[in-house]
Design a protein around this motif. Sequence first.
Motif, PDB file in Angstrom:
ATOM      1  N   ASP A  33      57.206  16.123  12.040  1.00 31.39           N
ATOM      2  CA  ASP A  33      56.288  15.217  12.764  1.00 31.39           C
ATOM      3  C   ASP A  33      56.068  15.981  14.333  1.00 31.39           C
ATOM      4  OD1 ASP A  33      54.647  13.207  14.084  1.00 31.39           O
ATOM      5  OD2 ASP A  33      56.456  12.213  14.891  1.00 31.39           O
ATOM      6  N   PRO A  34      55.339  17.171  14.133  1.00 31.00           N
ATOM      7  CA  PRO A  34      55.000  18.123  15.023  1.00 31.00           C
ATOM      8  C   PRO A  34      54.323  17.522  16.457  1.00 31.00           C
ATOM      9  CG  PRO A  34      53.815  18.731  13.258  1.00 31.00           C
ATOM     10  CD  PRO A  34      54.822  18.004  12.784  1.00 31.00           C
ATOM     11  N   GLU A  35      53.204  16.641  15.877  1.00 32.21           N
ATOM     12  CA  GLU A  35      52.353  16.148  17.071  1.00 32.21           C
ATOM     13  C   GLU A  35      53.298  14.955  17.526  1.00 32.21           C
ATOM     14  OE1 GLU A  35      48.406  13.535  17.313  1.00 32.21           O
ATOM     15  OE2 GLU A  35      49.009  14.689  15.479  1.00 32.21           O
ATOM     16  N   GLY A  36      54.195  14.212  16.840  1.00 30.56           N
ATOM     17  CA  GLY A  36      54.891  13.163  17.578  1.00 30.56           C
ATOM     18  C   GLY A  36      55.989  13.963  18.422  1.00 30.56           C
ATOM     19  N   LEU A  39      54.268  19.012  20.328  1.00 29.39           N
ATOM     20  CA  LEU A  39      53.994  20.363  20.035  1.00 29.39           C
ATOM     21  C   LEU A  39      52.451  20.589  19.916  1.00 29.39           C
ATOM     22  CD1 LEU A  39      56.602  21.525  17.483  1.00 29.39           C
ATOM     23  CD2 LEU A  39      56.860  21.424  19.909  1.00 29.39           C
ATOM     24  N   ASP A  40      51.889  21.675  20.174  1.00 30.87           N
ATOM     25  CA  ASP A  40      50.502  21.999  20.353  1.00 30.87           C
ATOM     26  C   ASP A  40      50.227  23.100  19.303  1.00 30.87           C
ATOM     27  OD1 ASP A  40      47.786  22.076  21.468  1.00 30.87           O
ATOM     28  OD2 ASP A  40      48.150  24.033  22.195  1.00 30.87           O
ATOM     29  N   ALA A  41      49.401  23.013  18.508  1.00 30.33           N
ATOM     30  CA  ALA A  41      48.724  23.971  17.233  1.00 30.33           C
ATOM     31  C   ALA A  41      47.741  24.825  17.784  1.00 30.33           C
ATOM     32  CB  ALA A  41      48.150  23.174  16.375  1.00 30.33           C
ATOM     33  N   VAL A  42      48.161  26.166  17.408  1.00 34.22           N
ATOM     34  CA  VAL A  42      47.272  27.330  17.448  1.00 34.22           C
ATOM     35  C   VAL A  42      47.023  27.738  16.038  1.00 34.22           C
ATOM     36  CG1 VAL A  42      46.482  29.668  18.418  1.00 34.22           C
ATOM     37  CG2 VAL A  42      47.554  27.774  19.806  1.00 34.22           C
ATOM     38  N   ILE A  50      47.832  28.816   8.182  1.00 37.22           N
ATOM     39  CA  ILE A  50      48.878  28.821   9.192  1.00 37.22           C
ATOM     40  C   ILE A  50      48.551  28.406  10.557  1.00 37.22           C
ATOM     41  CG2 ILE A  50      48.227  31.234   9.930  1.00 37.22           C
ATOM     42  CD1 ILE A  50      51.225  31.938  10.280  1.00 37.22           C
ATOM     43  N   GLN A  51      49.620  27.696  11.065  1.00 35.03           N
ATOM     44  CA  GLN A  51      49.502  27.280  12.381  1.00 35.03           C
ATOM     45  C   GLN A  51      50.956  27.482  13.252  1.00 35.03           C
ATOM     46  OE1 GLN A  51      48.945  22.845  11.671  1.00 35.03           O
ATOM     47  NE2 GLN A  51      46.973  23.187  12.508  1.00 35.03           N
ATOM     48  N   TRP A  52      50.626  27.896  14.743  1.00 26.65           N
ATOM     49  CA  TRP A  52      51.754  28.093  15.494  1.00 26.65           C
ATOM     50  C   TRP A  52      51.952  26.719  16.182  1.00 26.65           C
ATOM     51  CZ3 TRP A  52      48.723  33.168  16.861  1.00 26.65           C
ATOM     52  CH2 TRP A  52      48.840  33.893  16.037  1.00 26.65           C
ATOM     53  N   LEU A  53      53.011  26.370  16.031  1.00 26.85           N
ATOM     54  CA  LEU A  53      53.080  24.877  16.932  1.00 26.85           C
ATOM     55  C   LEU A  53      54.213  25.170  18.054  1.00 26.85           C
ATOM     56  CD1 LEU A  53      53.525  22.766  13.662  1.00 26.85           C
ATOM     57  CD2 LEU A  53      51.446  22.856  15.156  1.00 26.85           C
ATOM     58  N   SER A  54      53.688  25.075  19.037  1.00 24.56           N
ATOM     59  CA  SER A  54      54.878  25.258  20.402  1.00 24.56           C
ATOM     60  C   SER A  54      54.699  24.327  21.342  1.00 24.56           C
ATOM     61  CB  SER A  54      54.449  26.493  20.946  1.00 24.56           C
ATOM     62  OG  SER A  54      52.651  26.647  21.224  1.00 24.56           O
ATOM     63  N   GLY A  92      58.919  29.642  21.965  1.00 22.09           N
ATOM     64  CA  GLY A  92      59.484  29.138  20.862  1.00 22.09           C
ATOM     65  C   GLY A  92      58.480  28.269  20.003  1.00 22.09           C
ATOM     66  N   SER A  93      58.447  28.607  18.811  1.00 24.59           N
ATOM     67  CA  SER A  93      57.262  27.734  17.854  1.00 24.59           C
ATOM     68  C   SER A  93      57.872  27.404  16.384  1.00 24.59           C
ATOM     69  CB  SER A  93      56.129  28.424  17.995  1.00 24.59           C
ATOM     70  OG  SER A  93      56.377  30.031  17.174  1.00 24.59           O
ATOM     71  N   LEU A  94      57.209  26.590  15.809  1.00 28.32           N
ATOM     72  CA  LEU A  94      57.278  26.499  14.247  1.00 28.32           C
ATOM     73  C   LEU A  94      56.209  27.098  13.660  1.00 28.32           C
ATOM     74  CD1 LEU A  94      58.659  22.774  13.916  1.00 28.32           C
ATOM     75  CD2 LEU A  94      59.876  24.836  13.760  1.00 28.32           C
ATOM     76  N   VAL A  95      56.361  28.057  12.899  1.00 28.07           N
ATOM     77  CA  VAL A  95      55.126  28.647  12.121  1.00 28.07           C
ATOM     78  C   VAL A  95      55.133  27.920  10.764  1.00 28.07           C
ATOM     79  CG1 VAL A  95      54.285  30.738  11.175  1.00 28.07           C
ATOM     80  CG2 VAL A  95      55.732  30.646  13.362  1.00 28.07           C
ATOM     81  N   VAL A  96      53.842  27.173  10.491  1.00 29.62           N
ATOM     82  CA  VAL A  96      53.696  26.284   9.469  1.00 29.62           C
ATOM     83  C   VAL A  96      52.720  26.772   8.651  1.00 29.62           C
ATOM     84  CG1 VAL A  96      53.580  23.772   8.719  1.00 29.62           C
ATOM     85  CG2 VAL A  96      54.864  24.356  10.655  1.00 29.62           C
TER      86      VAL A  96
END
Length: 219
Positions: A33-36, A39-42, A50-54, A92-96
């Motif tokens: 639940d990255p939005e919850g 985290l912000d998506a680029v 692919i998205q970078w969530l930071s 720091g990020s999650l790469v999804v």
Amino acid sequence: MKHFFDSDLCAFNARRVSADAAIVDEFLPVAADPEGSGLDAVTPGWNSDIQWLSATTPERFALFEDAFRRLGVPELVSDVIDVDRQVRLYCGSLVVRSRCAEPYFHCDWRKSNNQAFTFLTPVSGAHEQFGLLYYDAQGAVRHYPYRRGEGILFGDWFSHATAPGQSDGPVALLCFEFGSDRMADWPEVYHQMKGRARLLRRADGEFVTTEAGLAPHHY
């Protein structure tokens, strides 16, 4: 520049490292639940979804900072990096991603003199569907399969790409971009990072937000 070589990878400025799976698993709820999780998506595109969530705030950034320190990532480059006081986490990020049609080879770092690095390790999803392709020291393309309990880190001129594939659900990697705490190194780091996230931590520890075409805002 302090070049280094990994014989298993047959590559310069990259190395396989251990990563405590229990600490990495703390990001499972965030990946779900990255939005919850604030985290912000680029989204760079790159022939995939692919998205970078930071993090969007310094408070959320601290989640990544804490794991970065507890995983001992700074010590993994202590033999090659030059700092004044400490290795600095820039982002720091999650790469999804859940699909990749074809590789998009690129280097995260150029002309940084191995004063900046990227670290990747799998968090969730069928990570075996998306390995890392890279050019080895002989110029051949090799495949690095992401493994639980292991990470890969790399610095200057490590050309890599997501291996083509598709999964039923999103696959998440934990990513740290980090390096020198010397402001003399920051202009080159910022130039290469400004499109990857909207919140960065500078070499001196200050937070800045960045948007294309806009001047940075200092917290």
